[in-house]
Design a protein around this motif. Structure first.
Motif, short mmCIF file in Angstrom:
data_model
loop_
_atom_site.label_atom_id
_atom_site.label_comp_id
_atom_site.label_asym_id
_atom_site.label_seq_id
_atom_site.Cartn_x
_atom_site.Cartn_y
_atom_site.Cartn_z
N UNK A 54 0.84 -1.21 0.00
CA UNK A 54 0.00 0.00 0.00
C UNK A 54 0.87 1.26 0.00
N UNK A 55 1.95 1.20 0.82
CA UNK A 55 2.85 2.36 0.86
C UNK A 55 3.47 2.60 -0.52
N UNK A 56 3.97 1.52 -1.10
CA UNK A 56 4.64 1.66 -2.39
C UNK A 56 3.66 2.13 -3.46
N UNK A 57 2.42 1.68 -3.34
CA UNK A 57 1.38 2.08 -4.29
C UNK A 57 1.30 3.62 -4.40
N UNK A 58 1.43 4.27 -3.23
CA UNK A 58 1.30 5.74 -3.24
C UNK A 58 2.47 6.42 -3.94
N UNK A 59 3.56 5.66 -4.12
CA UNK A 59 4.68 6.28 -4.84
C UNK A 59 4.37 6.45 -6.32
N UNK A 60 3.49 5.61 -6.81
CA UNK A 60 3.22 5.63 -8.26
C UNK A 60 1.89 6.28 -8.62
N UNK A 61 0.95 6.17 -7.69
CA UNK A 61 -0.37 6.72 -8.00
C UNK A 61 -0.81 7.68 -6.91
N UNK A 62 -1.43 8.77 -7.33
CA UNK A 62 -2.01 9.66 -6.32
C UNK A 62 -3.33 10.18 -6.86
N UNK A 63 -4.14 10.69 -5.94
CA UNK A 63 -5.47 11.14 -6.34
C UNK A 63 -5.43 12.44 -7.13
N UNK A 64 -4.31 13.16 -7.05
CA UNK A 64 -4.24 14.45 -7.73
C UNK A 64 -4.53 15.58 -6.76
N UNK A 65 -4.38 16.78 -7.27
CA UNK A 65 -4.41 17.95 -6.39
C UNK A 65 -5.79 18.22 -5.79
N UNK A 66 -6.82 18.16 -6.63
CA UNK A 66 -8.13 18.60 -6.12
C UNK A 66 -8.65 17.68 -5.01
N UNK A 67 -8.58 16.33 -5.18
CA UNK A 67 -8.99 15.48 -4.06
C UNK A 67 -8.18 15.76 -2.80
N UNK A 68 -6.89 16.00 -2.95
CA UNK A 68 -6.05 16.28 -1.78
C UNK A 68 -6.53 17.56 -1.10
N UNK A 69 -6.83 18.55 -1.92
CA UNK A 69 -7.31 19.83 -1.41
C UNK A 69 -8.62 19.64 -0.64
N UNK A 70 -9.52 18.83 -1.23
CA UNK A 70 -10.81 18.61 -0.59
C UNK A 70 -10.61 17.89 0.74
N UNK A 71 -9.68 16.92 0.77
CA UNK A 71 -9.43 16.18 2.01
C UNK A 71 -8.86 17.12 3.08
N UNK A 72 -7.85 17.89 2.68
CA UNK A 72 -7.22 18.80 3.64
C UNK A 72 -8.25 19.77 4.21
N UNK A 73 -9.11 20.24 3.33
CA UNK A 73 -10.11 21.17 3.81
C UNK A 73 -11.16 20.47 4.66
N UNK A 74 -11.54 19.25 4.23
CA UNK A 74 -12.57 18.50 4.93
C UNK A 74 -12.17 18.17 6.36
N UNK A 75 -10.90 17.90 6.61
CA UNK A 75 -10.50 17.58 7.98
C UNK A 75 -10.02 18.82 8.73
N UNK A 76 -10.31 19.99 8.15
CA UNK A 76 -10.11 21.23 8.88
C UNK A 76 -8.66 21.69 9.01
N UNK A 77 -7.81 21.27 8.09
CA UNK A 77 -6.42 21.68 8.18
C UNK A 77 -6.13 22.95 7.39
N UNK A 78 -7.04 23.29 6.47
CA UNK A 78 -6.78 24.40 5.55
C UNK A 78 -6.38 25.66 6.31
N UNK A 79 -5.40 26.35 5.77
CA UNK A 79 -4.97 27.63 6.33
C UNK A 79 -4.25 27.48 7.67
#
Lengths: 588, 292
Positions: free
Chosen positions: B113-138
């Motif tokens: 699973x760890x190695x998987x993330x080295x090759x594939x990622x969700x991309x910027x917008x999903x990451x942004x939505x996650x960061x914002x969703x868990x209240x980390x933004x800003x």
């Protein structure tokens, strides 16, 4: 077994990801009180109780927080609306704007400045934008549109200048965007092509009939320009007893010098363009009607383009053009400029390149003409009506407030605020200089200067007053605000005027659907890559633009990239915008 | 001492020449930037500085002294580097050690699973939505947590532990009565010192240079939270265009000179720290390369 577990884990991870995405799509819940809004357009105040609106915008690096700018504080005092700006540096706007649309915690109530046509087309088609030509949902009034009701100033300009309506109306016939309006006679910006007048005099080029210069004392045709550059190179034009240190012409692949030269052959650029010349010259130099008049063409496919790259090829291979064409930057330019080695270059002002001492050696070179083209043209950077100023997402309940707020910027009496703040507080009139006439207000305007606090740059001070500083034109301009008494600057502005009578854009502003834009950009990307690659090789002589076979091959390959389809797609959009005067393209 | 053969001699000369050339290649830009920052703005603007200082002047540094945002940026970056590096070390070593333990169930799945993330990622917008969703933004955390574990580093550490620390040591500790946590803290970590130094360097430099996450996850209007790299970029991109009035030319010149003094100011801390960690770097590069 291991594979099964792995698959399950991955599936779970994907499902979680998807769920979180959809969870982010919900709308924002705000307690909106429709009665807080003051609909009367005569009242400066827009809301009874103060509200806060979130606006996404782009900023220049010189600027600080927009909230602290005098203009916006003054607007807040008048309208009772506090605008919280989210300012993103110019270079990051495109990416950050995409993310802002995903922001559900603190979504933007409006996007101010820099809204590109494809964004407006795409978001409007997705139904994500408030239609400005639509109706007020709170009152249910269907007699007047939002713009008519709440933007009297902007509506006035739309009446006066129907082109504003034309450039903002999308393919579906509706308006979603405010345009930037520049009513000052000159409107768009230009870059000046400077030539060293002193060198021409040093070499007495005027004594040789019309070989080097025309009646104006400056080169008027491409051949005269070529001969002049050649003289600069061969003789000691700068009078320093060294015949080989002169750089006759310096340019870089992206700068306006190349536009200046392409204009001489009939087109202001090297992409898609409308041929606006009524007449051209035949092989014997006789004036004949232009067979391609009002036709939208892919410029590299034209004979004019071939003549243009042949000309550049001659300049480059004969060493008349600085050989750093593909690598030059401002530091190179300034370095040669201050040493007094430049014959001709492009800049907004000569003194930025050659220093104040040598500034008066250089003058603006009017547009040239060439063997088959007798129309003088100059490239206009920015259009007078630019549909980019403001869009409002459909999710905000504050659309009426925002429209009224925005309309303040289009009021004639507020225009000056967007440039220089308050009279006698931030700027004062300067006596003793010739005033300029303003036809719109029918009055003479005195020259003025900013009252800059001790120890501050003018531009930094201006940036504390208004968003215009560092970004270029404000959303609404009727007069030129370049009114300072600085002699170098005044000379620079006067020189710019050389080009005003000849300004041309590639095409008038057209609107497309999102699908059209997608197809056009896909086609343009591929043909552009091919064309640009060859453009450089034709100039540096790697490919011979004089060889008919090479040229035929170039045209054939471009045809494979379907440039004719691009022409047609633009022609369709053109005919939609100008149904009464369609272009000359044949549309099967 | 055995006398060198002619071939050896030529080889050695060639090596020295190549090393000297490389040295010049790497030093030239550093010295050039330093010279630019210490030359007069006029000389910089007109491209008169080629290598050494021309018309010594501290004006570019004086101009920076007035820019408070550089110091705010330095402070924010320092916070990010210190907190981020500490967290990254804790996460990286925790995960890497766990993955070396043969008694960990599902070890291969977790590695995959760890190695998987080295090759594939969700991309910027999903990451942004996650960061914002868990209240980390800003917040500072948004710039640290998304990049706190680098799978690459985890693999390096895991390989180091499994190849350099014999499992007999763990068994010995266990017989002495140490629990798993005690083994990790008192046996494994002290033996990992070389790789810890390398990880500090990798992560610290990574955070110091990180630019994209702060750009995306810190609201642009939150100027107090800007990191040094963002402030620097603002300065570097400012070319004085739009300058007005009589001092427009001076303004353009100063804008050009300030670029270089800010580069010097921001590179200095890393340059100072680097020599202390450099000797570990050499060792670190070899970690995991030879299994034996």
């Amino acid at each position: 077994m291991f594979k099964k577990i792995l698959c399950l884990c991955l599936a779970a991870a994907l499902a979680c990801g998807a769920a979180s995405l959809f969870a982010g799509c919900g709308g924002r819940k705000v307690d909106y009180d429709p009665d807080n809004f003051i609909a009367d357009p005569n009242s400066e105040q827009i809301v009874k109780e103060k509200i806060t609106i979130n606006m996404f915008t782009m900023k220049a690096s010189i600027q600080g927080q927009w909230e602290d700018m005098y203009l916006f504080q003054e607007l807040e005092r008048r309208t009772n609306i506090h605008v919280e700006f989210e300012e993103v540096g110019l270079e990051d706007v495109a990416q950050m704007k995409g993310l802002k649309w995903e922001d559900t915690e603190n979504p933007a109530d409006a996007f101010f400045l820099g809204n590109q046509p494809y964004e407006v087309a795409q978001y409007s088609q997705l139904g994500a934008l408030r239609e400005l030509s639509g109706y007020d949902e709170y009152t249910g009034n269907t007699e007047k549109t939002l713009l008519e009701l709440y933007a009297p100033n902007y509506s006035h300009w739309m009446e006066e200048y129907p082109e504003i309506r034309r450039v903002t109306t999308q393919a579906d016939g509706k308006i979603y965007v405010f345009a930037r309006v520049a009513l000052n006679a000159e409107g768009g910006e230009v870059a000046t092509q400077y030539i060293n007048k002193k060198w021409i005099e040093n070499l007495n080029l005027a004594d040789f009939g019309d070989t080097y210069v025309g009646e104006s004392g400056l080169p008027e045709t491409t051949e005269q320009f070529y001969n002049t550059l050649k003289a600069f190179k061969e003789y000691d034009a700068n009078d320093n007893e060294n015949t080989s240190d002169e750089v006759p012409l310096i340019a870089s692949m992206n700068d306006a010098s190349l536009n200046f030269l392409s204009c001489a052959f009939g087109f202001v650029g090297t992409g898609i363009e409308i041929d606006s010349r009524e007449t051209v010259l035949d092989d014997n130099g006789n004036e004949i009607p232009n067979p391609n008049y009002n036709k939208i063409v892919w410029v590299p496919s034209t004979q004019e383009y071939r003549e243009y790259v042949q000309y550049l090829n001659r300049l480059y291979t004969e060493g008349l053009m600085h050989d750093g064409l593909f690598t030059n930057n401002d530091t190179n330019l300034n370095s040669l400029g201050i040493q007094g080695r430049l014959g001709s270059f492009t800049s907004s002002g000569a003194y930025f390149v050659v220093g104040q001492e040598k500034d008066d050696e250089y003058v603006a070179l009017p547009p040239l003409v060439s063997e088959h083209n007798n129309t003088q043209l100059a490239y206009e950077y920015a259009p007078r009506f630019d549909p980019t100023a403001l869009i409002i997402p459909k999710t905000t309940p504050y659309y009426r407030e925002i429209i009224r707020w925005m309309d303040q910027l289009y009021a004639l009496e507020n225009e000056s605020l967007q440039y220089r703040g308050e009279k006698d507080v931030h700027w004062r009139e300067v006596e003793g200089l010739e005033p300029t006439y303003d036809p719109l207000r029918d009055e003479y305007l005195n020259r003025w200067e900013l009252i800059v606090p001790e120890g501050m740059d003018e531009i930094a001070f201006q940036a504390t007053l208004t968003y215009q500083a560092g970004l270029g034109n404000a959303v609404f301009t009727t007069v030129d605000y370049d009114n300072s008494g600085d002699p170098y600057r005044m000379k620079m502005i006067e020189e710019r005027k050389t080009y005003y009578p000849y300004l041309k854009r590639y095409l008038p502003q057209l609107t497309h659907t999102a699908e059209e834009l997608e197809e056009i950009s896909a086609l343009e990307d591929s043909v552009n890559t091919y064309m640009k690659n060859n453009y450089g090789r034709f100039i540096n002589g790697e490919q011979d633009p004089f060889n008919d076979d090479v040229w035929a091959e170039f045209l054939k390959n471009m045809e494979k990239f379907r440039y004719t389809d691009i022409e047609k797609k633009y022609a369709v959009a053109y005919n939609r915008a100008f149904p009464d005067a369609p272009c000359a393209n044949e549309l099967a | 001492m055995k006398r060198q053969s002619k071939g050896d001699f030529i080889f050695q000369i060639a090596v020295y020449v190549i090393v000297a050339l490389l040295c010049v290649m790497f030093l030239y830009p550093l010295i050039y930037i330093l010279s630019l920052s210490l030359s007069s703005p006029e000389a910089v603007y007109y491209g008169q500085v080629t290598f050494l200082i021309k018309d010594f002047s501290l004006e570019a540094y004086k101009a920076i002294a007035g820019k408070m945002e550089i110091f705010t940026g330095l402070w924010n970056t320092a916070k990010m580097v210190v907190i981020g590096t500490v967290l990254s070390l804790i996460f990286t070593f925790g995960l890497a050690y766990a993955l070396t333990r043969k008694d960990l169930k599902g070890r291969r799945v977790i590695t995959a699973l760890c190695v998987f993330t080295m090759f594939f990622s969700g991309g910027l917008i999903p990451l942004y939505v996650v960061v914002q969703g868990i209240g980390l933004y800003n917040s500072l955390w948004a710039t640290i947590l998304p990049m706190s574990v680098s799978v690459w580093n985890v693999i390096v550490v895991r390989t180091f532990i499994s190849s350099s620390i014999p499992s007999d040591l763990e068994e010995a500790a266990k017989i002495d009565g140490a629990c798993d946590f005690r083994i990790y803290i008192s046996v494994i970590i002290p033996l990992c010192k070389p790789v810890i130094a390398i990880m500090i360097l990798f992560y610290a430099v990574g955070y110091w240079n990180s630019y994209f996450y702060p750009l995306v996850f810190i609201s642009p209007s939150n100027t107090d939270a800007k990191t040094l790299q963002l402030v620097l970029r603002d300065i570097l991109l400012s070319d004085g265009s739009g300058a007005i009035g009589e001092d427009a030319l001076q303004y353009k010149m100063r804008a050009e000179a300030v670029k270089y003094s800010s580069i010097v100011i921001s590179t200095l801390p890393i340059l100072i720290v680097y020599p202390f960690l450099a000797r570990h770097l050499e060792k670190g590069m070899m970690i995991g390369s030879v299994k034996g």
